[in-house]
Design an enzyme around this catalytic site. Structure first.
Site, PDB file in Angstrom:
ATOM      1  N   CYS A 113     -31.259  16.378 -29.408  1.00 50.03           N
ATOM      2  CA  CYS A 113     -32.607  15.831 -29.167  1.00 50.03           C
ATOM      3  C   CYS A 113     -33.100  16.104 -27.754  1.00 50.03           C
ATOM      4  O   CYS A 113     -34.269  15.857 -27.454  1.00 50.03           O
ATOM      5  CB  CYS A 113     -32.603  14.327 -29.431  1.00 50.03           C
ATOM      6  SG  CYS A 113     -32.182  13.932 -31.122  1.00 50.03           S
ATOM      7  N   HIS A 254     -37.954  10.757 -25.436  1.00 53.94           N
ATOM      8  CA  HIS A 254     -37.572  11.163 -26.791  1.00 53.94           C
ATOM      9  C   HIS A 254     -37.738   9.962 -27.716  1.00 53.94           C
ATOM     10  O   HIS A 254     -37.410   8.826 -27.349  1.00 53.94           O
ATOM     11  CB  HIS A 254     -36.120  11.654 -26.777  1.00 53.94           C
ATOM     12  CG  HIS A 254     -35.537  11.809 -28.143  1.00 53.94           C
ATOM     13  ND1 HIS A 254     -36.163  12.523 -29.139  1.00 53.94           N
ATOM     14  CD2 HIS A 254     -34.382  11.324 -28.695  1.00 53.94           C
ATOM     15  CE1 HIS A 254     -35.423  12.487 -30.230  1.00 53.94           C
ATOM     16  NE2 HIS A 254     -34.350  11.755 -29.989  1.00 53.94           N
ATOM     17  N   ASN A 284     -37.615  10.200 -35.923  1.00 51.51           N
ATOM     18  CA  ASN A 284     -36.942  11.047 -34.935  1.00 51.51           C
ATOM     19  C   ASN A 284     -36.956  12.497 -35.428  1.00 51.51           C
ATOM     20  O   ASN A 284     -36.279  12.836 -36.396  1.00 51.51           O
ATOM     21  CB  ASN A 284     -35.502  10.547 -34.748  1.00 51.51           C
ATOM     22  CG  ASN A 284     -34.712  11.379 -33.757  1.00 51.51           C
ATOM     23  OD1 ASN A 284     -35.163  12.422 -33.299  1.00 51.51           O
ATOM     24  ND2 ASN A 284     -33.517  10.916 -33.429  1.00 51.51           N
TER      25      ASN A 284
HETATM   26  N1  ACO Z   1     -31.062  -0.856 -43.747  1.00 43.50           N
HETATM   27  C1  ACO Z   1     -30.499  -2.054 -43.773  1.00 43.50           C
HETATM   28  N2  ACO Z   1     -29.383  -2.362 -43.098  1.00 43.50           N
HETATM   29  C2  ACO Z   1     -28.830  -1.381 -42.368  1.00 43.50           C
HETATM   30  C3  ACO Z   1     -29.375  -0.086 -42.304  1.00 43.50           C
HETATM   31  C4  ACO Z   1     -30.526   0.169 -43.047  1.00 43.50           C
HETATM   32  N3  ACO Z   1     -31.147   1.378 -43.044  1.00 43.50           N
HETATM   33  N4  ACO Z   1     -28.605   0.670 -41.495  1.00 43.50           N
HETATM   34  C5  ACO Z   1     -27.608  -0.118 -41.053  1.00 43.50           C
HETATM   35  N5  ACO Z   1     -27.748  -1.368 -41.585  1.00 43.50           N
HETATM   36  C6  ACO Z   1     -26.902  -2.537 -41.370  1.00 43.50           C
HETATM   37  C7  ACO Z   1     -25.495  -2.176 -40.988  1.00 43.50           C
HETATM   38  O1  ACO Z   1     -24.714  -1.926 -42.137  1.00 43.50           O
HETATM   39  C8  ACO Z   1     -25.057  -3.420 -40.258  1.00 43.50           C
HETATM   40  O2  ACO Z   1     -24.720  -4.388 -41.190  1.00 43.50           O
HETATM   41  P1  ACO Z   1     -23.471  -5.403 -40.918  1.00 43.50           P
HETATM   42  O3  ACO Z   1     -23.841  -6.152 -39.684  1.00 43.50           O
HETATM   43  O4  ACO Z   1     -23.426  -6.213 -42.146  1.00 43.50           O
HETATM   44  O5  ACO Z   1     -22.287  -4.505 -40.703  1.00 43.50           O
HETATM   45  C9  ACO Z   1     -26.327  -3.872 -39.563  1.00 43.50           C
HETATM   46  O6  ACO Z   1     -27.415  -3.266 -40.277  1.00 43.50           O
HETATM   47  C10 ACO Z   1     -26.424  -3.488 -38.116  1.00 43.50           C
HETATM   48  O7  ACO Z   1     -26.087  -2.105 -37.993  1.00 43.50           O
HETATM   49  P2  ACO Z   1     -26.107  -1.371 -36.612  1.00 43.50           P
HETATM   50  O8  ACO Z   1     -25.665   0.045 -36.781  1.00 43.50           O
HETATM   51  O9  ACO Z   1     -25.390  -2.218 -35.593  1.00 43.50           O
HETATM   52  O10 ACO Z   1     -27.665  -1.406 -36.295  1.00 43.50           O
HETATM   53  P3  ACO Z   1     -28.393  -1.098 -34.939  1.00 43.50           P
HETATM   54  O11 ACO Z   1     -29.161  -2.260 -34.537  1.00 43.50           O
HETATM   55  O12 ACO Z   1     -27.455  -0.480 -33.915  1.00 43.50           O
HETATM   56  O13 ACO Z   1     -29.424   0.039 -35.369  1.00 43.50           O
HETATM   57  C11 ACO Z   1     -29.708   2.411 -35.187  1.00 43.50           C
HETATM   58  C12 ACO Z   1     -28.956   1.273 -35.872  1.00 43.50           C
HETATM   59  C13 ACO Z   1     -31.165   2.278 -35.558  1.00 43.50           C
HETATM   60  C14 ACO Z   1     -29.163   3.729 -35.691  1.00 43.50           C
HETATM   61  C15 ACO Z   1     -29.558   2.302 -33.644  1.00 43.50           C
HETATM   62  O14 ACO Z   1     -28.207   2.079 -33.343  1.00 43.50           O
HETATM   63  C16 ACO Z   1     -30.027   3.506 -32.905  1.00 43.50           C
HETATM   64  O15 ACO Z   1     -31.215   3.799 -32.847  1.00 43.50           O
HETATM   65  N6  ACO Z   1     -29.110   4.235 -32.214  1.00 43.50           N
HETATM   66  C17 ACO Z   1     -29.435   5.323 -31.310  1.00 43.50           C
HETATM   67  C18 ACO Z   1     -29.955   6.542 -32.003  1.00 43.50           C
HETATM   68  C19 ACO Z   1     -30.140   7.665 -30.981  1.00 43.50           C
HETATM   69  O16 ACO Z   1     -30.604   7.475 -29.875  1.00 43.50           O
HETATM   70  N7  ACO Z   1     -29.742   8.890 -31.329  1.00 43.50           N
HETATM   71  C20 ACO Z   1     -29.827   9.969 -30.369  1.00 43.50           C
HETATM   72  C21 ACO Z   1     -30.630  11.037 -30.818  1.00 43.50           C
HETATM   73  S1  ACO Z   1     -30.264  11.543 -32.487  1.00 43.50           S
HETATM   74  C22 ACO Z   1     -29.900  13.267 -32.430  1.00 43.50           C
HETATM   75  O17 ACO Z   1     -29.526  13.815 -31.417  1.00 43.50           O
HETATM   76  C23 ACO Z   1     -30.025  14.014 -33.738  1.00 43.50           C
END
Ligand code: ACO
Length: 327
Positions: A113, A254, A284
């Site tokens: 990214c 980003h 994204n």
């Molecule tokens: N719908 C419903 N529930 C979900 C979903 C979904 N789509 N996805 C995950 N959950 C659940 C999980 O199973 C978890 O449940 P649990 O507590 O029962 O285990 C809960 O939601 C929390 O999951 P987390 O992974 O902790 O959620 P988080 O708040 O961290 O959000 C996310 C996830 C959106 C992916 C976030 O961590 C994020 O944005 N991370 C950074 C992404 C990024 O910057 N990437 C870099 C660029 S990408 C690239 O280079 C291609």
């Protein structure tokens, strides 16, 4: 000495919209979860027969027109992508041919990214060194083609689109003031696609059977490092160029998660009304998020001559970086 200035922008996104409500029918998720955890309401999805280089060419034509150049004026085409039309040759070569940019050297780079920002750094360095004068920098992705629609934690994030930026050599006081790029390969497993390379070639059964040709991400871990890393490099480019966060007209980060954008803005002391955000409509799109958002704000007349724009990105690698540009 010359340096790079942004002379034109363009964008092209597929017309088909994939809403959160539609994703609710594919994986166990909800519109409410996606909106509150990521800020995304919808994203664009390429159609079956769509070809990414065609979108990149459309965005490029707009950028060239805005910057008053024609393809044969280009000496360099840099394409940031993790989803090229095909592994060989580089998509930049296909774009060079479709544009008819006969004099341009063209190649791809993969910095996840952060690809557009890495490209800005390289283009500015080439121009400063006198090795390039007119550079077309493209960020283009069809990420929905690598999204695993059985993994709710990742598939809801990604969208498709292309953005192009024309960089021209200038001696004026506008343009790129500072850039920095960083890498930490120790975090390679945070965001990765293990298959379809030389370890697990596409023609091996396990690549398909173990779903190795899809993007995997350790979301929580990535989130924390992304906020810290982008804040650090933003402070560095501001310090290096003698500006404070209060001087910045626009922060253009980003678009991976609106909570990441808010956290970076808060840490820098840049209020939300000065942060450029369009993640709610596109999700994204990896290396394409920054050039797409830049083009939107330029064409809507929100970015004005003299504005100070702070760009920052974070992605697979791990890679990250920042750039400060006087418009
Ligand atoms: N719908 C419903 N529930 C979900 C979903 C979904 N789509 N996805 C995950 N959950 C659940 C999980 O199973 C978890 O449940 P649990 O507590 O029962 O285990 C809960 O939601 C929390 O999951 P987390 O992974 O902790 O959620 P988080 O708040 O961290 O959000 C996310 C996830 C959106 C992916 C976030 O961590 C994020 O944005 N991370 C950074 C992404 C990024 O910057 N990437 C870099 C660029 S990408 C690239 O280079 C291609």
């Amino acid at each position: 000495m010359y340096h790079a200035a942004i002379a034109g922008t363009g964008r092209a996104v597929p017309p088909t919209i994939l809403t959160n409500a539609e994703l609710e029918k594919i994986v166990d998720t909800s519109d409410e979860w996606i909106r509150t955890r990521t800020g995304i309401r919808e994203r664009r999805k390429a159609g079956e027969g769509d070809v990414l280089s065609d979108y990149a060419v459309e965005a490029s034509r707009q950028a060239l027109e805005a910057g008053g150049l024609v393809p044969k004026d280009l000496d360099t085409i840099l394409v940031a992508t993790v989803t090229p039309d095909q592994p060989i040759p580089a998509m930049a070569c296909l774009i060079q041919n479709k544009l008819g940019a006969k004099k341009a050297a063209a190649w791809d780079h993969n910095a996840g990214c952060s690809g557009w920002l890495y490209g800005l750094h390289v283009a500015d360095a080439l121009i400063q060194a006198g090795k390039a004068h007119n550079v077309l920098l493209i960020g283009a992705e069809f990420l929905t083609r690598l999204a695993d629609y059985t993994d709710r934690a990742t598939c809801i994030l990604f969208g498709d689109g292309a953005g192009a930026t024309l960089l021209k050599a200038t001696r004026s006081d506008h343009g790129v003031l500072a850039t920095t790029i960083r890498t930490d390969g120790a975090g390679a497993s945070f965001i990765c696609m293990p298959g379809a390379g030389s370890v697990y070639p596409p023609n091996r059964p396990e690549t398909y059977e173990q779903r190795l040709g899809f993007i995997k991400m350790m979301g929580g871990e990535t989130f924390k490092v992304a906020v810290r890393s982008m804040t650090d490099v933003c402070k560095q480019v501001l310090d290096e160029s003698g500006f404070a966060a209060s001087d910045v007209t626009w922060l253009l980060p980003h678009q991976a998660n609106d909570r990441i954008i808010t956290a970076v803005g808060d840490r820098l002391g840049i209020p939300s009304e000065r942060c450029i955000v369009n993640i709610e409509r596109y999700g994204n799109t990896s290396s394409a998020t920054i050039p797409i958002a830049l083009d939107e704000y330029v064409r809507e007349g929100k970015i004005k001559k003299g504005d100070l724009i702070l760009f920052t990105a974070f992605g697979a690698g791990l890679t990250w970086g920042a750039g400060l540009v006087r418009w």
